[in-house]
Design an enzyme around this catalytic site. Structure first.
Site, short mmCIF file in Angstrom:
data_model
loop_
_atom_site.label_atom_id
_atom_site.label_comp_id
_atom_site.label_asym_id
_atom_site.label_seq_id
_atom_site.Cartn_x
_atom_site.Cartn_y
_atom_site.Cartn_z
CE LYS A 1 -7.44 4.53 6.70
NZ LYS A 1 -6.25 3.92 6.11
CD GLU B 1 -2.61 1.89 6.95
OE1 GLU B 1 -3.16 1.66 8.03
OE2 GLU B 1 -1.79 2.78 6.78
CB CYS C 1 -3.85 -5.24 11.28
SG CYS C 1 -3.05 -3.70 11.79
CD GLU D 1 -3.23 5.45 5.15
OE1 GLU D 1 -3.47 5.24 6.34
OE2 GLU D 1 -4.11 5.62 4.29
P1 NAD Z 1 -13.88 -5.07 6.73
O1 NAD Z 1 -13.09 -5.08 5.46
O2 NAD Z 1 -15.01 -6.00 6.87
O3 NAD Z 1 -14.50 -3.61 6.98
C1 NAD Z 1 -13.68 -2.46 7.04
C2 NAD Z 1 -14.53 -1.24 6.73
O4 NAD Z 1 -15.00 -1.32 5.38
C3 NAD Z 1 -15.79 -1.11 7.59
O5 NAD Z 1 -16.01 0.25 7.88
C4 NAD Z 1 -16.86 -1.64 6.67
O6 NAD Z 1 -18.15 -1.15 6.99
C5 NAD Z 1 -16.38 -1.10 5.35
N1 NAD Z 1 -16.94 -1.78 4.17
C6 NAD Z 1 -17.33 -3.07 4.06
N2 NAD Z 1 -17.77 -3.30 2.79
C7 NAD Z 1 -17.63 -2.13 2.10
C8 NAD Z 1 -17.90 -1.74 0.77
N3 NAD Z 1 -18.40 -2.58 -0.12
N4 NAD Z 1 -17.62 -0.48 0.42
C9 NAD Z 1 -17.09 0.40 1.30
N5 NAD Z 1 -16.83 0.09 2.59
C10 NAD Z 1 -17.09 -1.17 2.99
O7 NAD Z 1 -12.82 -5.24 7.89
P2 NAD Z 1 -13.11 -5.39 9.45
O8 NAD Z 1 -13.61 -6.78 9.69
O9 NAD Z 1 -13.90 -4.23 9.93
O10 NAD Z 1 -11.65 -5.22 10.07
C11 NAD Z 1 -10.74 -6.27 10.27
C12 NAD Z 1 -9.71 -6.28 9.17
O11 NAD Z 1 -9.02 -5.03 9.15
C13 NAD Z 1 -8.65 -7.33 9.41
O12 NAD Z 1 -8.35 -7.96 8.20
C14 NAD Z 1 -7.46 -6.51 9.90
O13 NAD Z 1 -6.21 -7.11 9.69
C15 NAD Z 1 -7.61 -5.28 9.10
N6 NAD Z 1 -6.87 -4.17 9.71
C16 NAD Z 1 -5.73 -3.71 9.10
C17 NAD Z 1 -4.99 -2.69 9.67
C18 NAD Z 1 -3.75 -2.15 9.00
O14 NAD Z 1 -3.31 -1.06 9.37
N7 NAD Z 1 -3.16 -2.85 8.05
C19 NAD Z 1 -5.41 -2.13 10.88
C20 NAD Z 1 -6.54 -2.64 11.49
C21 NAD Z 1 -7.28 -3.66 10.89
#
Ligand code: NAD
Length: 486
Positions: A167, A256, A289, A463
């Protein structure tokens, strides 16, 4: 004051990296090793609104000079960074392994190098870009990519190094400055990336890392009007919150998100290959994911498939991720273990059939047995919701139309896998399965120039390749009246 700490012989900074220097915070949060939860790796700086404001200012100040460089000049920095990633594979792999739990072997041989490739790919794509030029209605037309400003990159805890490089690289190559906020469950590799950016000689403020908890730091970052792009990878509920912040400032936003991808096996497929790949979905304890978590098999080959699938799943070894004999990494955090066990317990209570696994391996440790569930019907929670653990569902179908209908029966659409020996079916079903990426007879092989993203609640935007460069740019159409200038 030097606050760097030693983790297994590798030096890591627990601080933010803002404006080219390390910045600490009065408060901290801890990060632990998933496969040895008694091992506290570090206390990490816990950023707040003031941290967010400092980073936004540093990225804003650095932007004009970075944007003024040519793509080839910026590419020189990106290639230097890629060289440093390659030279530091062992440190990056070990720290990522200890912090997130991914298998060391796979990190050393593939994942970290993919991070270097991300920077090389975007350095070259941006440099080689040809502006579109055409003549229309008496004017010479040209599409110009203009750097947009600071890009905020928010990453999840799974595969943090790979995802952050994937990214950050296009944002930097497009001429934007970057603020990277990794997840608080796996913050360390972002800090190492900042070290390498520093060593590569990037101008201060071009690349910044801020550490902290989701809402506490995240809301301050996403609400800052100095941010001109938000590129988010994470869960659907967080995307909804960030989307509202992006809307308030009219900031382009890509998301994503999660998946519930089908792994569709036709009777004409190589059943052994399909079963092996299906059991391989347990590798990272299902914390991927794109994982094909819904196994959907044509009825005629159900028994043959299951016999092979169970044999491959039985062969999984849970253990220390540094040990080459380990094939299945631990879950990231006891809170995540609880969440995944919640899905299994609710499935059991609702009448789904747990046909393998379903238990903690050892109470208190972060492993859940490779679990396979036959849902009572397609509305079952484990079929419709992302579990993000070693939990797969198993369903069967009669004809192709029924298989495709089952594959497309959730609100997600990140990816899909199809196993078939027929070229015609590969084309037909590959097109019909709903997903941003559909693989036929393979999985996770991804060309860096291809678009990547989700359909439905799996995401917004694309992306990868030129799609990411366009996202991080302000596209301008320049029209000059032909014959009016000499
Ligand atoms: P999450 O949504 O809890 O957190 C992701 C990020 O967002 C973290 O850095 C977190 O600190 C931040 N965050 C949380 N609340 C926020 C807010 N209010 N404002 C700004 N940032 C905030 O997700 P997770 O549990 O860390 O990751 C798992 C998820 O990610 C799963 O759903 C998985 O499928 C997804 N994922 C998707 C891809 C893809 O390319 N599509 C790749 C990897 C993971």
């Amino acid at each position: 004051m030097d606050t760097r700490i030693d983790i297994a012989g590798h030096s890591v900074s627990p601080d933010h990296y803002i404006g080219g220097r390390r910045v600490s915070s009065p408060a901290t949060f801890e990060t632990r090793c998933p496969f040895d939860w008694s091992w506290k790796l570090a206390d990490i700086a816990r950023g707040d609104a003031d941290t967010a404001a400092q980073a936004a200012q540093a990225a804003t100040d650095a932007f004009p000079a970075w944007a003024a460089l040519s793509p080839a000049e910026r590419g020189t920095y990106l290639h230097r960074l890629a060289d440093l990633i390659e030279a530091n594979v062992e440190t990056l792999a070990m720290i990522e392994c200890l912090d997130m739990g991914m298998l060391l072997e796979s990190l050393r041989l593939r994942v970290i190098l993919r991070g270097a490739a991300n920077f090389r790919n975007y350095a070259d794509l941006a440099t080689d870009h040809q502006e579109r030029v055409w003549s229309s209605r008496g004017t010479a037309n040209r599409v110009i990519r203009m750097p947009a400003g600071p890009s905020l990159i928010i990453t999840p805890w799974n595969a943090p190094f790979m995802l952050s490089t994937w990214k950050c690289a296009p944002a930097l190559a497009a001429g934007n400055t970057v603020i990277l906020k990794p997840a608080d469950w796996s913050p360390l590799s972002a800090s190492l990336l900042a070290d390498l950016v520093d060593q590569a000689g990037f101008p201060p403020g071009v690349f910044n890392v801020v550490q902290g908890l989701g809402a506490e730091l995240g809301n301050a970052l996403t609400g800052d009007a100095r941010i001109k792009r938000i590129s988010f990878t994470g869960s659907v509920p967080t995307a909804r919150i960030i989307g509202r912040a992006a809307a308030a400032n009219i900031v382009p936003f890509t998301a994503e998100l999660g998946g519930k991808s089908p792994l569709l096996v036709f009777a004409d497929a190589d059943i052994d290959a399909a079963a092996k790949k299906a059991a391989g979905q347990y590798d990272d304890s299902g914390q991927v994911c794109m994982a094909g978590t819904r196994i959907i098999v044509q009825h005629a080959v159900k028994d043959a498939f299951l016999a092979k699938f169970h044999a491959y799943a039985d062969a999984h070894v849970m253990g220390d991720s540094r040990d080459p004999a380990t094939t299945m990494s631990a879950l990231i955090h006891p809170r995540h273990v609880e969440r995944v066990m919640g899905f299994i317990d609710r499935a059991r209570a609702a009448g789904d059939t747990i046909v393998r696994g379903g238990h903690l391996r050892t109470p208190g440790a972060n492993w859940i047995e490779p679990t396979l569930i036959v849902p009572r019907d397609n509305s079952s929670e484990v079929v419709q919701q992302e579990v993000f653990g070693p939990v797969l569902t198993f369903q069967t179908f009669g004809d192709e139309a029924e298989g495709v209908a089952l594959a497309n029966s959730t609100a997600f659409g990140l990816s899909g896998m199809v196993y078939t020996g027929s070229a015609e079916r590969a084309e037909r079903v590959g097109r019909a399965v709903r997903g941003g990426t559909v693989w036929v007879n393979t999985f996770l092989v991804r060309d860096l120039t291809a678009p990547f993203g989700g359909i439905g609640i799996s995401g917004i935007g694309r992306e990868g390749g030129d799609y990411a460069l366009d996202f991080h740019s302000d596209l301008k159409t320049l029209q000059i009246l032909e014959g009016s200038v000499t």
